[in-house]
Design a protein around this motif. Sequence first.
Motif, mmCIF file in Angstrom:
data_model
loop_
_atom_site.group_PDB
_atom_site.id
_atom_site.type_symbol
_atom_site.label_atom_id
_atom_site.label_comp_id
_atom_site.label_asym_id
_atom_site.label_seq_id
_atom_site.Cartn_x
_atom_site.Cartn_y
_atom_site.Cartn_z
ATOM 1 N N VAL A 1 11.857 19.558 2.230
ATOM 2 C CA VAL A 1 10.765 18.632 1.917
ATOM 3 C C VAL A 1 10.091 18.177 3.209
ATOM 4 N N ALA A 2 10.902 17.800 4.193
ATOM 5 C CA ALA A 2 10.354 17.353 5.475
ATOM 6 C C ALA A 2 9.550 18.460 6.144
ATOM 7 N N ARG A 3 10.100 19.653 6.154
ATOM 8 C CA ARG A 3 9.422 20.773 6.806
ATOM 9 C C ARG A 3 8.113 21.119 6.093
ATOM 10 N N ALA A 4 8.093 21.008 4.776
ATOM 11 C CA ALA A 4 6.854 21.276 4.039
ATOM 12 C C ALA A 4 5.800 20.215 4.343
ATOM 13 N N LEU A 5 6.211 18.960 4.450
ATOM 14 C CA LEU A 5 5.265 17.879 4.706
ATOM 15 C C LEU A 5 4.599 18.000 6.073
ATOM 16 N N VAL A 6 5.337 18.527 7.059
ATOM 17 C CA VAL A 6 4.759 18.627 8.403
ATOM 18 C C VAL A 6 4.221 20.020 8.708
ATOM 19 N N GLY A 7 4.174 20.885 7.691
ATOM 20 C CA GLY A 7 3.562 22.191 7.875
ATOM 21 C C GLY A 7 4.446 23.239 8.510
ATOM 22 N N LEU B 1 11.718 24.618 -3.012
ATOM 23 C CA LEU B 1 11.230 23.385 -3.635
ATOM 24 C C LEU B 1 10.479 23.667 -4.918
ATOM 25 N N ASP B 2 10.700 22.811 -5.919
ATOM 26 C CA ASP B 2 10.097 22.993 -7.235
ATOM 27 C C ASP B 2 9.670 21.640 -7.797
ATOM 28 N N ASP B 3 8.362 21.409 -7.830
ATOM 29 C CA ASP B 3 7.788 20.236 -8.476
ATOM 30 C C ASP B 3 8.337 18.925 -7.904
ATOM 31 N N VAL B 4 8.341 18.808 -6.600
ATOM 32 C CA VAL B 4 8.811 17.588 -5.938
ATOM 33 C C VAL B 4 7.662 16.597 -5.847
ATOM 34 N N GLY B 5 7.905 15.368 -6.246
ATOM 35 C CA GLY B 5 6.887 14.336 -6.188
ATOM 36 C C GLY B 5 7.477 12.966 -5.914
ATOM 37 N N PHE B 6 6.801 12.181 -5.092
ATOM 38 C CA PHE B 6 7.248 10.813 -4.818
ATOM 39 C C PHE B 6 6.136 10.082 -4.082
ATOM 40 N N GLU C 1 0.826 -1.208 0.000
ATOM 41 C CA GLU C 1 0.000 0.000 0.000
ATOM 42 C C GLU C 1 0.866 1.267 0.000
ATOM 43 N N THR C 2 0.468 2.236 -0.838
ATOM 44 C CA THR C 2 1.094 3.547 -0.812
ATOM 45 C C THR C 2 0.478 4.343 0.330
ATOM 46 N N VAL C 3 1.304 4.705 1.297
ATOM 47 C CA VAL C 3 0.821 5.422 2.476
ATOM 48 C C VAL C 3 0.784 6.921 2.222
ATOM 49 N N LEU C 4 1.859 7.449 1.628
ATOM 50 C CA LEU C 4 1.991 8.885 1.393
ATOM 51 C C LEU C 4 2.337 9.127 -0.065
ATOM 52 N N SER C 5 1.622 10.048 -0.689
ATOM 53 C CA SER C 5 1.896 10.399 -2.085
ATOM 54 C C SER C 5 2.008 11.913 -2.189
ATOM 55 N N VAL C 6 3.091 12.370 -2.783
ATOM 56 C CA VAL C 6 3.353 13.804 -2.930
ATOM 57 C C VAL C 6 3.480 14.112 -4.416
ATOM 58 N N SER C 7 2.846 15.201 -4.849
ATOM 59 C CA SER C 7 2.871 15.550 -6.271
ATOM 60 C C SER C 7 2.975 17.066 -6.435
ATOM 61 N N GLY C 8 3.924 17.494 -7.274
ATOM 62 C CA GLY C 8 4.044 18.907 -7.622
ATOM 63 C C GLY C 8 4.305 19.832 -6.460
ATOM 64 N N LEU C 9 5.001 19.366 -5.445
ATOM 65 C CA LEU C 9 5.210 20.145 -4.231
ATOM 66 C C LEU C 9 6.175 21.299 -4.482
ATOM 67 N N ASN D 1 0.438 22.886 10.154
ATOM 68 C CA ASN D 1 1.498 23.063 11.144
ATOM 69 C C ASN D 1 1.917 21.696 11.673
ATOM 70 N N PRO D 2 3.041 21.611 12.402
ATOM 71 C CA PRO D 2 3.515 20.320 12.910
ATOM 72 C C PRO D 2 2.521 19.600 13.819
ATOM 73 N N ALA D 3 1.740 20.354 14.598
ATOM 74 C CA ALA D 3 0.735 19.704 15.449
ATOM 75 C C ALA D 3 -0.320 19.022 14.590
ATOM 76 N N ASP D 4 -0.670 19.658 13.476
ATOM 77 C CA ASP D 4 -1.604 19.080 12.517
ATOM 78 C C ASP D 4 -1.029 17.780 11.950
ATOM 79 N N ALA D 5 0.267 17.811 11.627
ATOM 80 C CA ALA D 5 0.933 16.608 11.098
ATOM 81 C C ALA D 5 0.893 15.479 12.116
ATOM 82 N N ALA D 6 1.133 15.810 13.382
ATOM 83 C CA ALA D 6 1.104 14.785 14.431
ATOM 84 C C ALA D 6 -0.277 14.164 14.559
ATOM 85 N N ARG D 7 -1.327 14.980 14.400
ATOM 86 C CA ARG D 7 -2.699 14.444 14.467
ATOM 87 C C ARG D 7 -2.971 13.486 13.313
#
Length: 539
Positions: free
Chosen positions: A309-315, A283-288, A269-277, A335-341
């Motif tokens: 990339v990490a900082r963008a993913l966790v807000g 960051l410019d068009d990061v996807g994985f 299963e794909t847990v996390l998908s990032v596109s055009g970040l 924000n990071p608290a949102d990411a933790a939730r």
Amino acid sequence: MAGENAGAAAAQAGPALLRVEDVSKSFPGVKALDRMRLDLRHGEVLALVGENGAGKSTLMKLLSGIHTPDEGRFFLDGEPLRLTGPRDAQQRGISIIHQEFNLMPDLTVAQNIFIGREPRKAGLLLDHRALDTRARELLDRLELPLDVRRTVGTLTVAQQQMVEIAKALSYNPRVLIMDEPTAALNDTEVRVLHQLIRRFVRPRTGVIYISHRMEELASLCDRITVIRDGRYVETLRTAETSMPEVIARMVGRELEAGAGPRTVRQERETVLSVSGLCTKTLLDDVGFDLRKGEILGFAGLMGAGRTEVARALVGADPITSGTVTLHGRPVRIKNPADAARHRIGYLSEDRKRLGLLVEDSVSTNIALSSLRERFQSFGFVRDAAVQERAAELVSTLRIRTPSVGRPVKNLSGGNQQKVVIAKWLVKECDVLIFDEPTRGIDVGAKEEIYRLLDELAEQGKAIIMISSDLPEVLRMSHRVLVMAEGRITGELSAAEATQERVMHYATLRPGTPSLEPSASHDNTASRTGSNPGIPKAGE
């Protein structure tokens, strides 16, 4: 090696440049040093190695005047050395670069380098132009690419390390103590630092070099002093020993050589998908894609965008465009608290500033991310449950602390790192982002962290691992994404990834066709879950 330059011959004659005899030091609940001894010869680079808590940093703080020994003696050029404080040590020719930075974040690079020694007009007013000129001349001589007027608080961890190095060398020391100076540096930056050290070492100077990167010791250091549990073990000539022998003396046991990572089935299963970040600054068009049970390694040179990339993913950094999908559903993390939730945990590269409450206890820090959901009843914290869970993780991760009530600031850097890891283990996140997970951690503890990451992946956790230690990335990753200038420039499966290939993509400007020879093996695994525009091995 350092011993091959002009100072090597002088290293064998006359009294030692610096000698430590039967030095002991205790803190409440811990005897950090027990009759420690050490000698640094003229014109040499002496490695000091040992596991976390072995006493390395304590010894260096004694030598730099920060602490006073309970007993024992120091000698400089055969003369007794009694230090009254850090300034006294600097005036005697002893400078230290600490593992934990000692910088003023609101001051500029130039102000940090020459703090307390600023040039003044008529003895009163600060001469900013002369200060900047002096700092620029020093950085040019040291070949460190820093803007002298930039505020230190805006620099990356690696750039702040460069400021610390420049600050120490600005005193023109005879003895230079370096405590994990390359922990935040990539391979290119490490080479620059080693060149600086070789230029510094002369017949009347010497370096005490603390590092957990074993490969550095063989190429840089003349001798290696091993300490364990606050006691002297042995001093070895680098040319006459091997790194496995050094490690065995450090930990008191042989460490198993780590096998390469297993293959993650593509149907997982794909847990996390990032596109055009994209982000405003880099960051410019990061996807994985990140799959269940996968360790996805991020490699690249400093400033490539891995941490961003990490900082963008966790807000922590705002996303200007792009989508993030978690378990098949788009999510917006503010924000990071949102990411933790959302069960996304982030282990920052700067554990002291962003990962810990250093004044609070080990148990408080471990429970911090899950306090409300796991350790509260009717608004009251269940202290017994907190203590019990903290004690379990202290045992599992081998965190060296007298008790779970010990303030985190009193732990060694590596043990602080383990506390941060424990915090996210309590949270039971589905996605874990480890940014420099073994920075400042000794080889024995590294093996434990590696086993832990493998166990978490085996349990189905989806893991992103960012590391400047390329062998670490190659050893642990099922796939490797390589970044340069804010974009992903290459993707390699575990079978395809080599140091040469990773460095090829790390130095490849985004959009530039790859000139890498075709891979002779199957490339299917690396094609899964990625953008069509990302170069793969053989393309």
